[in-house]
Design a protein around this motif. Structure first.
Motif, short mmCIF file in Angstrom:
data_model
loop_
_atom_site.label_atom_id
_atom_site.label_comp_id
_atom_site.label_asym_id
_atom_site.label_seq_id
_atom_site.Cartn_x
_atom_site.Cartn_y
_atom_site.Cartn_z
N GLY A 408 0.87 -10.24 5.57
CA GLY A 408 0.29 -9.28 6.50
C GLY A 408 0.34 -7.84 6.07
N ALA A 409 0.78 -7.58 4.83
CA ALA A 409 0.83 -6.21 4.31
C ALA A 409 -0.20 -6.08 3.19
CB ALA A 409 2.22 -5.87 3.80
N GLY A 410 -1.30 -5.38 3.44
CA GLY A 410 -2.34 -5.26 2.44
C GLY A 410 -1.93 -4.37 1.28
N ASN A 411 -2.60 -4.56 0.14
CA ASN A 411 -2.22 -3.83 -1.06
C ASN A 411 -3.42 -3.76 -2.00
OD1 ASN A 411 -0.42 -2.42 -2.65
ND2 ASN A 411 0.38 -4.25 -3.66
N TYR A 412 -3.60 -2.60 -2.64
CA TYR A 412 -4.67 -2.44 -3.63
C TYR A 412 -4.19 -2.77 -5.04
CZ TYR A 412 -7.45 0.00 -0.08
OH TYR A 412 -8.15 0.32 1.06
N GLN A 413 -2.88 -2.71 -5.28
CA GLN A 413 -2.33 -2.99 -6.59
C GLN A 413 -1.55 -4.30 -6.56
OE1 GLN A 413 -1.76 -0.02 -4.99
NE2 GLN A 413 -3.09 1.34 -6.17
N ASP A 414 -1.11 -4.75 -7.74
CA ASP A 414 -0.25 -5.92 -7.78
C ASP A 414 1.10 -5.61 -7.13
OD1 ASP A 414 -2.38 -6.82 -9.24
OD2 ASP A 414 -1.33 -6.85 -11.16
N LEU A 415 1.64 -4.41 -7.45
CA LEU A 415 2.87 -3.92 -6.85
C LEU A 415 2.67 -2.46 -6.47
CD1 LEU A 415 5.62 -5.19 -9.37
CD2 LEU A 415 4.95 -6.27 -7.21
N ALA A 416 3.20 -2.05 -5.34
CA ALA A 416 3.21 -0.64 -4.95
C ALA A 416 4.60 -0.30 -4.46
CB ALA A 416 2.18 -0.37 -3.86
N LEU A 417 5.17 0.76 -5.03
CA LEU A 417 6.54 1.16 -4.69
C LEU A 417 6.52 2.59 -4.14
CD1 LEU A 417 6.91 -0.41 -7.83
CD2 LEU A 417 9.11 -0.66 -6.66
N PHE A 418 7.08 2.76 -2.94
CA PHE A 418 7.17 4.05 -2.30
C PHE A 418 8.65 4.41 -2.19
CE2 PHE A 418 3.17 2.23 -1.11
CZ PHE A 418 2.28 3.30 -1.11
N PHE A 419 9.08 5.40 -2.96
CA PHE A 419 10.46 5.86 -2.93
C PHE A 419 10.56 7.00 -1.93
CE2 PHE A 419 9.86 3.99 -7.13
CZ PHE A 419 10.96 3.16 -7.22
N ASN A 420 11.41 6.84 -0.93
CA ASN A 420 11.56 7.83 0.14
C ASN A 420 13.01 8.32 0.16
OD1 ASN A 420 8.87 7.40 1.04
ND2 ASN A 420 9.55 5.57 2.12
N PHE A 421 13.19 9.64 0.06
CA PHE A 421 14.53 10.21 0.06
C PHE A 421 14.66 11.22 1.19
CE2 PHE A 421 14.21 8.42 -4.13
CZ PHE A 421 15.46 7.86 -4.30
N TYR A 422 15.67 10.97 2.02
CA TYR A 422 15.99 11.82 3.15
C TYR A 422 17.25 12.63 2.82
CZ TYR A 422 12.81 8.55 5.43
OH TYR A 422 11.73 7.79 5.75
N GLN A 423 17.71 13.42 3.77
CA GLN A 423 18.92 14.20 3.53
C GLN A 423 20.17 13.33 3.48
OE1 GLN A 423 18.88 17.66 2.95
NE2 GLN A 423 16.73 17.08 2.74
N ASP A 424 20.11 12.15 4.07
CA ASP A 424 21.30 11.31 4.16
C ASP A 424 21.13 9.92 3.56
OD1 ASP A 424 19.45 10.55 6.05
OD2 ASP A 424 20.93 10.03 7.57
N ALA A 425 19.97 9.60 3.02
CA ALA A 425 19.75 8.23 2.53
C ALA A 425 18.51 8.18 1.64
CB ALA A 425 19.58 7.26 3.70
N GLY A 426 18.42 7.09 0.88
CA GLY A 426 17.25 6.85 0.06
C GLY A 426 16.85 5.40 0.13
N GLU A 427 15.56 5.13 0.03
CA GLU A 427 15.09 3.75 0.10
C GLU A 427 13.84 3.59 -0.78
OE1 GLU A 427 13.54 2.49 3.86
OE2 GLU A 427 11.89 3.94 3.80
N VAL A 428 13.54 2.36 -1.09
CA VAL A 428 12.27 2.03 -1.73
C VAL A 428 11.58 0.97 -0.89
CG1 VAL A 428 13.45 0.39 -3.26
CG2 VAL A 428 11.14 1.15 -3.80
N GLN A 429 10.30 1.18 -0.64
CA GLN A 429 9.46 0.20 0.06
C GLN A 429 8.54 -0.44 -0.97
OE1 GLN A 429 7.45 2.23 3.25
NE2 GLN A 429 9.35 2.79 4.29
N LEU A 430 8.64 -1.73 -1.10
CA LEU A 430 7.86 -2.48 -2.09
C LEU A 430 6.81 -3.31 -1.38
CD1 LEU A 430 7.28 -3.73 -4.90
CD2 LEU A 430 9.10 -5.38 -4.42
N TYR A 431 5.54 -3.14 -1.79
CA TYR A 431 4.43 -3.96 -1.31
C TYR A 431 3.93 -4.77 -2.50
CZ TYR A 431 4.55 -0.77 2.66
OH TYR A 431 4.95 -0.04 3.75
N TYR A 432 3.77 -6.06 -2.29
CA TYR A 432 3.40 -6.92 -3.41
C TYR A 432 2.26 -7.86 -3.02
CZ TYR A 432 6.25 -10.40 -0.95
OH TYR A 432 6.76 -11.26 0.00
N ASN A 433 1.46 -8.20 -4.00
CA ASN A 433 0.38 -9.16 -3.82
C ASN A 433 0.98 -10.56 -3.78
OD1 ASN A 433 -1.76 -11.01 -4.32
ND2 ASN A 433 -2.97 -9.41 -5.29
N ASN A 434 0.90 -11.21 -2.62
CA ASN A 434 1.57 -12.51 -2.53
C ASN A 434 0.72 -13.66 -3.06
OD1 ASN A 434 -0.17 -12.88 -0.37
ND2 ASN A 434 1.42 -12.56 1.18
#
Length: 461
Positions: A408-434
């Motif tokens: 249910g998560a659409g994607n234009y690439q094979d993999l898409a990685l969004f690195f998000n950094f806040y003042q107190d934490a960091g995360e990566v959101q990975l979207y993949y072609n299933n």
């Protein structure tokens, strides 16, 4: 009487016009800017927006084909009615009002604009109580980008101050998007662009390496479907009154989304603390660290050494047009070969240099180079990477995998990685072609990435 002006269209405008006409949903690529207010003066805000339209031609620009060529048509400021669509939610309980506002905003974001008739913005005002309102500016991406939204807010503040003081604004033609288009046309059509063309011909001549992580028979089946998509898009394009073959590749890439999954990973507190120390102490950027970490993870899982990632790399070309509102931010393919780069410091310096070279050349439309390849180079880029810093706290305490969505998560690439950094934490959101990957392998990829980030930090911080 003032009349509309006709100017050449940019590469972005040509690409988006073609995409608008070949996608059945009219490619509603819209952006939002939201403000929370304790008061709202309709007359004042209409005057502010009128002055913004007077100052920035892009807000009164449409795209039209004239004698087989696509032009941007810059209308007079009084062409469009500035409508603040006010929604009264005062009769609802606070939670219900917020939920209703979210649904209204979502519907507006998904509603396409008519890029040939305009305007390419709309404004919603949500009234929760007489002293609690939100104003939402919805723009087609053609008229703004993330950097431009900050200019828009600053411009509104300036126009409000001038209006209230009775002052006059001196309009600067250098800030107009049409000035940027003249610059781009010069790069594309004169010797001034030779060094950029030479760079892109050099890095693109061998095509783009796809991910070895993709196994057979999924690889062959997906490549066959991609060729079918290329043929379908070209068939639709050649029925239009205008086509610029130099920019067909990104139209193919964004013609439709693949069915995808989504995973979020939060870096452990210790790792985030060292990431922050790295950001303060090291010359190489945080994006460099993240790119190196994901390449090492992919290498561990597949043995691959050469990569290409699509990376957002330039807000403005060589720091010009810093006051221009429009879609100027851009990204492009960055190529890497990590063979023999076993030392952490050497690897980070190499990645940083590759990113620097991308930033120096990316504002030249790379798709226009070697565009006759089959399939067009850039019609498929395997990995997309973006990194964003947020000034606020995230309030999150979880570590490791925090969210899983296998479909249910659409994607234009094979993999898409969004690195998000806040003042107190960091995360990566990975979207993949299933169609190409499964949930377990993607979780393993993220865990390995986090491990390599820790190793790199241990070596250089």
């Amino acid at each position: 009487m003032p009349v509309a002006k006709i100017f050449a269209s940019s590469a972005t405008q040509r690409r988006e016009w073609m995409l608008y006409h070949v996608r059945s949903d009219k490619a509603p690529f819209n952006l939002e800017l939201s403000l929370r207010l304790d008061a709202f003066d309709l007359e004042l805000n209409q005057q502010i927006m009128l002055r913004m339209l007077e100052q920035y031609e892009i807000f009164r620009t449409t795209l039209q084909v004239i004698d087989g060529t696509l032009y941007q048509v810059i209308h007079t400021p009084d062409t469009f009615v500035i409508d603040f669509d006010k929604r009264d939610l005062t009769h609802l309980e606070p939670a219900a009002a917020e939920a209703a506002a979210r649904e209204m905003l979502k519907a507006s974001l998904l509603t396409p604009f008519d890029i040939e008739q305009g305007p390419l913005f709309r404004i919603l005002v949500m009234e929760y109580t007489p002293h609690d309102l939100s104003v939402h500016f919805i723009f087609h991406h053609l008229v703004t980008d993330q950097y431009s939204t900050r200019l828009f807010v600053d411009g509104m503040k300036e126009m409000a101050a001038l209006f209230l003081s009775g002052g006059q604004h001196v309009f600067d033609p250098a800030v107009q998007y049409s000035a940027y288009v003249r610059f781009e046309q010069e790069l594309l059509n004169t010797s001034r662009g030779d060094k950029y063309r030479n760079y892109w011909e050099s890095v693109l001549k061998n095509g783009m390496p796809m991910l070895r992580l993709i196994k057979e028979p999924a690889r062959q089946a997906f490549e066959q479907r991609h060729l079918q998509k290329v043929a379908e898009v070209k068939d639709r394009l050649y029925k239009l009154p205008f086509v610029d073959e130099r920019f067909v590749a990104p139209v193919i890439r964004r013609y439709e989304m693949s069915e995808g999954g989504e995973i979020h990973y939060a870096y452990p507190t210790d790792t985030f603390t060292r990431i922050e120390r790295y950001r303060r102490q090291c010359e190489t950027g945080l994006l460099t660290l993240m790119v190196a970490g994901i390449m090492l993870s992919l290498h561990q899982h597949s043995g691959q050494e050469t990569f290409v990632f699509e990376i957002m790399a330039s807000k403005r070309p060589d720091q010009h047009f810093m006051q221009t509102i429009g879609w100027l931010a851009t990204g492009g393919p960055c190529f890497f070969n990590i063979a023999g780069k076993e030392d952490a410091g050497d690897l980070l310096e190499y990645v940083d240099e590759q990113l620097y070279q991308l930033s120096k050349h990316v504002f030249y439309p790379y798709e226009s180079v070697l565009y006759n390849a089959t399939p067009p180079i850039g019609s498929r880029i395997p990995v997309f990477i973006s990194l964003t810093h947020f000034e606020q706290q995230s309030g999150r305490t979880e570590e490791g995998i925090t969210f899983r969505k296998p479909a249910g998560a659409g994607n234009y690439q094979d993999l898409a990685l969004f690195f998000n950094f806040y003042q107190d934490a960091g995360e990566v959101q990975l979207y993949y072609n299933n169609e190409l990957f499964d949930l377990d392998s993607m979780e393993a990829l993220l865990h390995a990435h986090a491990g390599f980030i820790a190793q790199l930090l241990g070596a250089v911080v």
